[in-house]
Scaffold this active site. Structure first.
Site, PDB file in Angstrom:
ATOM      1  CE1 TYR A 109      10.486  -3.573  13.789  1.00 46.00           C
ATOM      2  CE2 TYR A 109      12.799  -3.426  14.497  1.00 46.00           C
ATOM      3  CZ  TYR A 109      11.528  -3.264  13.554  1.00 46.00           C
ATOM      4  OH  TYR A 109      11.828  -2.329  12.492  1.00 46.00           O
ATOM      5  CE  LYS A 163       8.457  -4.705   8.916  1.00 40.28           C
ATOM      6  NZ  LYS A 163       8.572  -4.692   7.380  1.00 40.28           N
TER       7      LYS A 163
HETATM    8  C1  LIG Z   1      18.455  -1.291  15.091  1.00 46.84           C
HETATM    9  C2  LIG Z   1      17.693  -2.150  14.999  1.00 46.84           C
HETATM   10  C3  LIG Z   1      18.524  -3.510  14.856  1.00 46.84           C
HETATM   11  C4  LIG Z   1      17.693  -4.698  14.964  1.00 46.84           C
HETATM   12  C5  LIG Z   1      17.441  -5.736  14.212  1.00 46.84           C
HETATM   13  C6  LIG Z   1      16.983  -5.898  12.621  1.00 46.84           C
HETATM   14  C7  LIG Z   1      15.553  -5.725  12.597  1.00 46.84           C
HETATM   15  C8  LIG Z   1      15.210  -4.550  11.501  1.00 46.84           C
HETATM   16  C9  LIG Z   1      13.760  -4.653  10.871  1.00 46.84           C
HETATM   17  C10 LIG Z   1      13.386  -3.764   9.901  1.00 46.84           C
HETATM   18  C11 LIG Z   1      14.193  -3.259   9.030  1.00 46.84           C
HETATM   19  C12 LIG Z   1      13.870  -2.241   7.929  1.00 46.84           C
HETATM   20  O1  LIG Z   1      12.767  -1.998   7.932  1.00 46.84           O
HETATM   21  S1  LIG Z   1      15.252  -1.824   6.848  1.00 46.84           S
HETATM   22  C13 LIG Z   1      14.341  -0.972   5.471  1.00 46.84           C
HETATM   23  C14 LIG Z   1      15.145   0.096   5.492  1.00 46.84           C
HETATM   24  N1  LIG Z   1      14.842   0.848   4.237  1.00 46.84           N
HETATM   25  C15 LIG Z   1      14.305   1.948   4.225  1.00 46.84           C
HETATM   26  O2  LIG Z   1      14.014   2.779   5.134  1.00 46.84           O
HETATM   27  C16 LIG Z   1      14.055   2.702   2.728  1.00 46.84           C
HETATM   28  C17 LIG Z   1      12.707   3.441   2.503  1.00 46.84           C
HETATM   29  N2  LIG Z   1      12.967   4.749   3.457  1.00 46.84           N
HETATM   30  C18 LIG Z   1      12.282   5.808   3.227  1.00 46.84           C
HETATM   31  O3  LIG Z   1      11.737   6.012   2.280  1.00 46.84           O
HETATM   32  C19 LIG Z   1      12.432   7.030   4.361  1.00 46.84           C
HETATM   33  O4  LIG Z   1      13.540   6.617   5.117  1.00 46.84           O
HETATM   34  C20 LIG Z   1      11.093   7.107   4.813  1.00 46.84           C
HETATM   35  C21 LIG Z   1      11.500   8.445   5.915  1.00 46.84           C
HETATM   36  C22 LIG Z   1      10.627   6.062   5.802  1.00 46.84           C
HETATM   37  C23 LIG Z   1       9.811   7.640   4.177  1.00 46.84           C
HETATM   38  O5  LIG Z   1      10.445   8.649   3.065  1.00 46.84           O
HETATM   39  P1  LIG Z   1       9.379   9.724   2.463  1.00 46.84           P
HETATM   40  O6  LIG Z   1      10.206  10.329   1.427  1.00 46.84           O
HETATM   41  O7  LIG Z   1       8.032   9.257   2.204  1.00 46.84           O
HETATM   42  O8  LIG Z   1       9.440  10.705   3.673  1.00 46.84           O
HETATM   43  P2  LIG Z   1      10.185  11.951   4.297  1.00 46.84           P
HETATM   44  O9  LIG Z   1       9.393  13.306   3.586  1.00 46.84           O
HETATM   45  O10 LIG Z   1      11.729  11.971   3.955  1.00 46.84           O
HETATM   46  O11 LIG Z   1       9.817  12.048   5.863  1.00 46.84           O
HETATM   47  C24 LIG Z   1       8.821  11.697   6.276  1.00 46.84           C
HETATM   48  C25 LIG Z   1       8.986  12.207   7.718  1.00 46.84           C
HETATM   49  O12 LIG Z   1       9.770  11.468   8.441  1.00 46.84           O
HETATM   50  C26 LIG Z   1      10.731  12.073   8.940  1.00 46.84           C
HETATM   51  N3  LIG Z   1      12.098  11.515   9.288  1.00 46.84           N
HETATM   52  C27 LIG Z   1      12.692  10.932   8.105  1.00 46.84           C
HETATM   53  N4  LIG Z   1      13.817  10.304   8.407  1.00 46.84           N
HETATM   54  C28 LIG Z   1      13.878  10.506   9.796  1.00 46.84           C
HETATM   55  C29 LIG Z   1      14.958  10.240  10.743  1.00 46.84           C
HETATM   56  N5  LIG Z   1      15.903   9.439  10.635  1.00 46.84           N
HETATM   57  N6  LIG Z   1      14.582  10.552  12.095  1.00 46.84           N
HETATM   58  C30 LIG Z   1      13.359  11.097  12.497  1.00 46.84           C
HETATM   59  N7  LIG Z   1      12.668  11.374  11.469  1.00 46.84           N
HETATM   60  C31 LIG Z   1      12.972  11.303  10.201  1.00 46.84           C
HETATM   61  C32 LIG Z   1      10.805  13.318   8.376  1.00 46.84           C
HETATM   62  O13 LIG Z   1      11.215  14.365   9.036  1.00 46.84           O
HETATM   63  C33 LIG Z   1       9.322  13.567   7.937  1.00 46.84           C
HETATM   64  O14 LIG Z   1       8.663  13.957   9.243  1.00 46.84           O
HETATM   65  P3  LIG Z   1       7.807  15.523   9.292  1.00 46.84           P
HETATM   66  O15 LIG Z   1       9.111  16.569   8.748  1.00 46.84           O
HETATM   67  O16 LIG Z   1       7.281  15.418  10.464  1.00 46.84           O
HETATM   68  O17 LIG Z   1       6.991  15.512   7.963  1.00 46.84           O
HETATM   69  N1  LIG Z   2      17.608  -5.580   6.399  1.00 43.95           N
HETATM   70  C1  LIG Z   2      17.157  -6.135   7.597  1.00 43.95           C
HETATM   71  O1  LIG Z   2      17.945  -6.223   8.540  1.00 43.95           O
HETATM   72  C2  LIG Z   2      15.840  -6.355   7.857  1.00 43.95           C
HETATM   73  C3  LIG Z   2      14.726  -6.119   6.804  1.00 43.95           C
HETATM   74  N2  LIG Z   2      13.700  -6.673   7.374  1.00 43.95           N
HETATM   75  C4  LIG Z   2      12.641  -6.162   6.229  1.00 43.95           C
HETATM   76  O2  LIG Z   2      13.024  -6.720   5.013  1.00 43.95           O
HETATM   77  C5  LIG Z   2      12.181  -5.872   4.155  1.00 43.95           C
HETATM   78  C6  LIG Z   2      13.227  -5.560   3.100  1.00 43.95           C
HETATM   79  O3  LIG Z   2      14.177  -4.743   3.731  1.00 43.95           O
HETATM   80  P1  LIG Z   2      15.738  -4.323   3.098  1.00 43.95           P
HETATM   81  O4  LIG Z   2      15.848  -5.226   1.656  1.00 43.95           O
HETATM   82  O5  LIG Z   2      16.795  -4.453   3.995  1.00 43.95           O
HETATM   83  O6  LIG Z   2      15.519  -2.968   2.790  1.00 43.95           O
HETATM   84  P2  LIG Z   2      15.545  -1.896   1.371  1.00 43.95           P
HETATM   85  O7  LIG Z   2      15.694  -0.438   1.872  1.00 43.95           O
HETATM   86  O8  LIG Z   2      16.603  -2.161   0.422  1.00 43.95           O
HETATM   87  O9  LIG Z   2      14.380  -2.257   0.778  1.00 43.95           O
HETATM   88  C7  LIG Z   2      13.131  -1.470   0.843  1.00 43.95           C
HETATM   89  C8  LIG Z   2      12.448  -1.356  -0.426  1.00 43.95           C
HETATM   90  O10 LIG Z   2      11.090  -0.681  -0.166  1.00 43.95           O
HETATM   91  C9  LIG Z   2      11.124   0.051  -1.236  1.00 43.95           C
HETATM   92  N3  LIG Z   2       9.819   0.992  -0.849  1.00 43.95           N
HETATM   93  C10 LIG Z   2      10.204   1.911   0.065  1.00 43.95           C
HETATM   94  N4  LIG Z   2       8.914   2.741   0.270  1.00 43.95           N
HETATM   95  C11 LIG Z   2       8.261   2.307  -0.686  1.00 43.95           C
HETATM   96  C12 LIG Z   2       6.952   2.867  -1.034  1.00 43.95           C
HETATM   97  N5  LIG Z   2       6.391   3.841  -0.424  1.00 43.95           N
HETATM   98  N6  LIG Z   2       6.269   2.454  -2.314  1.00 43.95           N
HETATM   99  C13 LIG Z   2       7.042   1.218  -2.799  1.00 43.95           C
HETATM  100  N7  LIG Z   2       8.047   0.994  -2.399  1.00 43.95           N
HETATM  101  C14 LIG Z   2       8.800   1.455  -1.423  1.00 43.95           C
HETATM  102  C15 LIG Z   2      12.251   0.750  -1.761  1.00 43.95           C
HETATM  103  O11 LIG Z   2      12.180   1.170  -2.996  1.00 43.95           O
HETATM  104  P3  LIG Z   2      12.148   2.641  -3.311  1.00 43.95           P
HETATM  105  O12 LIG Z   2      12.815   3.379  -2.396  1.00 43.95           O
HETATM  106  O13 LIG Z   2      12.603   2.787  -4.647  1.00 43.95           O
HETATM  107  O14 LIG Z   2      10.590   2.924  -3.157  1.00 43.95           O
HETATM  108  C16 LIG Z   2      13.039  -0.450  -1.666  1.00 43.95           C
HETATM  109  O15 LIG Z   2      13.271  -1.122  -2.716  1.00 43.95           O
HETATM  110  C17 LIG Z   2      11.717  -4.775   4.945  1.00 43.95           C
HETATM  111  O16 LIG Z   2      10.119  -5.091   5.008  1.00 43.95           O
HETATM  112  C18 LIG Z   2      12.147  -4.556   6.133  1.00 43.95           C
HETATM  113  O17 LIG Z   2      11.383  -4.006   7.084  1.00 43.95           O
HETATM  114  C19 LIG Z   2      13.060  -7.127   8.439  1.00 43.95           C
HETATM  115  C20 LIG Z   2      14.199  -7.526   9.396  1.00 43.95           C
HETATM  116  C21 LIG Z   2      15.378  -7.230   9.024  1.00 43.95           C
END
Ligand SMILES: CCCCCCCCC/C=C/C(=O)SCCNC(=O)CCNC(=O)[C@H](O)C(C)(C)COP(=O)(O)OP(=O)(O)OC[C@H]1O[C@@H](n2cnc3c(N)ncnc32)[C@H](O)[C@@H]1OP(=O)(O)O
Ligand SMILES: NC(=O)C1=CN([C@@H]2O[C@H](COP(=O)(O)OP(=O)(O)OC[C@H]3O[C@@H](n4cnc5c(N)ncnc54)[C@H](OP(=O)(O)O)[C@@H]3O)[C@@H](O)[C@H]2O)C=CC1
Length: 268
Positions: free
Chosen positions: A150, A165
């Site tokens: 995307y 991205k």
């Molecule tokens: C479908 C495709 C298929 C299609 C096909 C597949 C393609 C997929 C491609 C990509 C896949 C991936 O990336 S998969 C990777 C997934 N992994 C992760 O997400 C793991 C790491 N995630 C995180 O750390 C958190 O989720 C994230 C919010 C991003 C950051 O965490 P932080 O602790 O830094 O932040 P927080 O303080 O919790 O939140 C920051 C702000 O974000 C807001 N926020 C947090 N979660 C929210 C939510 N669910 N909805 C709205 N808003 C949210 C909070 O209200 C805060 O806003 P304010 O209150 O306004 O400040």
């Molecule tokens: N799974 C899927 O379907 C797809 C995934 N991707 C991409 O693949 C990659 C891996 O995804 P996936 O393994 O699925 O997801 P995960 O959620 O398992 O991986 C995300 C990782 O990023 C780390 N991370 C998140 N925020 C921070 C930060 N601020 N600093 C350092 N580390 C951070 C997390 O560790 P911690 O929370 O401990 O920091 C975690 O290990 C991502 O770039 C995602 O966008 C792309 C397409 C599809």
């Protein structure tokens, strides 16, 4: 230069994998270590990082971990420098860390937008800049940025992640040209839906959502972190020495599969 594919392909080399404590990052770190290389895994939480290190060491590989938030440029620089100094060099950086959630555009708060852009786009730049200083000094290195298709076709519900991205893709292509004369390659890997805890929780938390995602994949299945890691290993290896500024899409045909006709309709 072009070593044969085998268990010692990465021997004597060192890699840094962000988000290496979970999912695709953990599988990529394990794949690198299985090829004989040393790997440093980086992420915010120590526990999953330690678990990755233990898995690698139990398999006879070499790994260490550093807890760091990729949004903090000073902490990133310290972590990257430490990893490079400990191993004496830094050959590979995999920018895999990401944050994501599904929300309608009008419901993404400024803080939510900033969190995703800061982790995905700015964090990738901070890590790349810090690692490249070592690679450019050495005259060799490879950076792999994990994106998603995307980045070029967009995706309702994840405007923040798609924008981040897309920025990573443009940065990759820009720096690939800048640094090619100095021996540093940069590429992107775009996985399709991959079974990881992080993605399942963020993107397909219900059975209905999961079924919708699955239905969008012509190959009819999710992929695994290990399968994605195999493509990552290729792009960061010398087997891909002439590839730079490219994207390898590993998605079972998902992004191309927008046709109206089903398999049955085509065959009638
Ligand atoms: C479908 C495709 C298929 C299609 C096909 C597949 C393609 C997929 C491609 C990509 C896949 C991936 O990336 S998969 C990777 C997934 N992994 C992760 O997400 C793991 C790491 N995630 C995180 O750390 C958190 O989720 C994230 C919010 C991003 C950051 O965490 P932080 O602790 O830094 O932040 P927080 O303080 O919790 O939140 C920051 C702000 O974000 C807001 N926020 C947090 N979660 C929210 C939510 N669910 N909805 C709205 N808003 C949210 C909070 O209200 C805060 O806003 P304010 O209150 O306004 O400040
Ligand atoms: N799974 C899927 O379907 C797809 C995934 N991707 C991409 O693949 C990659 C891996 O995804 P996936 O393994 O699925 O997801 P995960 O959620 O398992 O991986 C995300 C990782 O990023 C780390 N991370 C998140 N925020 C921070 C930060 N601020 N600093 C350092 N580390 C951070 C997390 O560790 P911690 O929370 O401990 O920091 C975690 O290990 C991502 O770039 C995602 O966008 C792309 C397409 C599809």
């Amino acid at each position: 230069m072009n070593k044969e594919v085998g268990s010692d392909e990465f021997t004597g080399r060192t890699a840094l994998v962000t988000g290496g404590g979970t999912g695709i990052g953990r599988a990529t770190a394990r794949r690198w270590a299985a090829g004989g290389g040393h790997v440093t895994v980086l992420g915010r939480r120590e526990e999953p990082l330690r678990a990755t290190v233990e898995l690698i060491e139990a398999a006879g590989g070499s790994a260490d971990a550093v807890a760091c938030d990729v949004r903090d440029p000073a902490a990133v620089e310290t972590a990257v420098d430490r990893a490079a100094e400990r191993a004496g060099r830094l050959d590979v950086l995999v920018n895999n860390a990401a944050g994501n959630f599904v929300a309608a555009g009008e419901d993404i708060s400024p803080g939510g937008w900033k969190a995703v852009i800061d982790i995905v786009l700015n964090g990738t730049f901070h890590c790349t800049r810090a690692a490249a200083r070592h690679m450019l000094d050495q005259g060799s290195g490879s950076v792999l940025n994990v994106i998603a298709s995307y980045a070029w076709h967009g995706h309702p519900g994840t405007a923040h992640s798609a924008a981040a991205k897309a920025g990573v893709l443009a940065m990759t292509r820009s720096l690939a040209v800048e640094w090619a004369p100095r021996g540093v390659r940069l590429n992107c890997l775009a996985p399709g839906p991959t079974e990881t805890e992080g993605a399942s929780a963020a993107l397909w938390p219900t059975e209905a959502a999961r079924a919708r995602v699955l239905a969008s994949v012509p190959a009819g299945r999710f992929t695994t972190p290990e399968e994605v890691a195999e493509s990552a290993a290729f792009l960061i290896s010398d087997r891909a020495a002439y590839i730079t500024g490219e994207v390898l899409t590993v998605d079972g045909g998902q992004w191309l599969g927008k046709s109206v006709y089903t398999d049955e309709r085509v065959r009638t």
